[in-house]
Design a protein around this motif. Sequence first.
Motif, PDB file in Angstrom:
ATOM      1  N   UNK A 121       0.856  -1.185   0.000  1.00 32.50           N
ATOM      2  CA  UNK A 121       0.000   0.000   0.000  1.00 32.50           C
ATOM      3  C   UNK A 121       0.892   1.235   0.000  1.00 32.50           C
ATOM      4  N   UNK A 122       0.289   2.374  -0.292  1.00 32.76           N
ATOM      5  CA  UNK A 122       0.961   3.666  -0.178  1.00 32.76           C
ATOM      6  C   UNK A 122       0.408   4.363   1.062  1.00 32.76           C
ATOM      7  N   UNK A 123       1.318   4.814   1.906  1.00 29.98           N
ATOM      8  CA  UNK A 123       0.907   5.500   3.126  1.00 29.98           C
ATOM      9  C   UNK A 123       1.374   6.941   3.110  1.00 29.98           C
ATOM     10  N   UNK A 124       0.536   7.794   3.684  1.00 35.01           N
ATOM     11  CA  UNK A 124       0.842   9.218   3.847  1.00 35.01           C
ATOM     12  C   UNK A 124       0.448   9.625   5.259  1.00 35.01           C
ATOM     13  N   UNK A 125       0.922   8.889   6.241  1.00 26.38           N
ATOM     14  CA  UNK A 125       0.460   9.187   7.594  1.00 26.38           C
ATOM     15  C   UNK A 125       1.604   9.158   8.586  1.00 26.38           C
ATOM     16  N   UNK A 126       1.396   9.863   9.679  1.00 26.79           N
ATOM     17  CA  UNK A 126       2.359   9.840  10.772  1.00 26.79           C
ATOM     18  C   UNK A 126       1.685   9.445  12.083  1.00 26.79           C
ATOM     19  N   UNK A 127       0.373   9.205  12.052  1.00 26.71           N
ATOM     20  CA  UNK A 127      -0.379   8.788  13.237  1.00 26.71           C
ATOM     21  C   UNK A 127      -0.963   7.399  13.020  1.00 26.71           C
ATOM     22  N   UNK A 128      -1.078   6.660  14.117  1.00 28.05           N
ATOM     23  CA  UNK A 128      -1.676   5.327  14.079  1.00 28.05           C
ATOM     24  C   UNK A 128      -2.665   5.179  15.216  1.00 28.05           C
ATOM     25  N   UNK A 129      -3.666   4.340  14.993  1.00 25.97           N
ATOM     26  CA  UNK A 129      -4.591   3.966  16.053  1.00 25.97           C
ATOM     27  C   UNK A 129      -3.927   2.861  16.863  1.00 25.97           C
ATOM     28  N   UNK A 130      -3.940   2.998  18.175  1.00 26.73           N
ATOM     29  CA  UNK A 130      -3.324   2.002  19.047  1.00 26.73           C
ATOM     30  C   UNK A 130      -4.278   0.828  19.251  1.00 26.73           C
ATOM     31  N   UNK A 131      -3.776  -0.377  18.998  1.00 30.41           N
ATOM     32  CA  UNK A 131      -4.582  -1.587  19.165  1.00 30.41           C
ATOM     33  C   UNK A 131      -5.008  -1.741  20.621  1.00 30.41           C
ATOM     34  N   UNK A 132      -6.268  -2.076  20.812  1.00 27.51           N
ATOM     35  CA  UNK A 132      -6.823  -2.305  22.142  1.00 27.51           C
ATOM     36  C   UNK A 132      -8.150  -3.039  21.967  1.00 27.51           C
ATOM     37  N   UNK A 133      -8.623  -3.622  23.030  1.00 30.11           N
ATOM     38  CA  UNK A 133      -9.934  -4.260  22.975  1.00 30.11           C
ATOM     39  C   UNK A 133     -11.001  -3.183  22.917  1.00 30.11           C
ATOM     40  N   UNK A 134     -12.072  -3.461  22.213  1.00 27.48           N
ATOM     41  CA  UNK A 134     -13.148  -2.486  22.117  1.00 27.48           C
ATOM     42  C   UNK A 134     -14.066  -2.799  20.966  1.00 27.48           C
ATOM     43  N   UNK A 135     -14.704  -1.775  20.446  1.00 27.20           N
ATOM     44  CA  UNK A 135     -15.733  -1.923  19.425  1.00 27.20           C
ATOM     45  C   UNK A 135     -15.176  -2.230  18.040  1.00 27.20           C
ATOM     46  N   UNK A 136     -13.882  -2.001  17.819  1.00 29.15           N
ATOM     47  CA  UNK A 136     -13.303  -2.166  16.490  1.00 29.15           C
ATOM     48  C   UNK A 136     -12.532  -3.471  16.381  1.00 29.15           C
TER      49      UNK A 136
END
Length: 186
Positions: A121-136
């Motif tokens: 993939x091509x990425x243009x980001x510097x932020x990530x969502x931190x993995x954790x238990x939850x709705x996602x």
Amino acid sequence: MILLLDNYDSFTYNIYNLFIIWGFKVLVVNFIPCSFDISKFAGVCLGPGTGSPLNYPSLIFWLSKIYLLVPIIGICLGHQLLGFFFGYYFYTAKILVHGLLTLVYIRNDILSFGVPCEFYVIRYNSLFIKAALGALIFISYSKPKACMVFRHRTLPIVGIQFHPDSFMCLYGKKILLNFLLIYEIA
């Protein structure tokens, strides 16, 4: 019709063109007034943009009004906004990756139908969502365990961190199209 939120990012119109090529009607907006009637739309796409979810409090408020009413997909910043909305933390990457190929891994999921378990993939980001238990449910990662795709456990809500519209991203378009087909957005 799809509502495409342009967070002042030129890549928004690449996504717009994909929707048009696939035969969807699309309305692109830069600003959502509080009285906006979401019932006219079959789906919402939160487009890419700059900054962090903290820079968009009015959009977070708007999400609180619509997330139960319509399927939503977030791309790049939109992905981060959805993760933040559902209570996930985000963090800054140690190495910025702007416009570079990244190998991602995707598990077998309804969104990954027709997609190999590894692809670039091509990425243009510097932020990530931190993995954790939850709705996602986090269904795709790059190394070291950075979430690239998630879906909500029960709601028609999906986030894609990379740019599925990029010509170098062969399977991102398939994931985006799977979202549209699964949630019957027409």
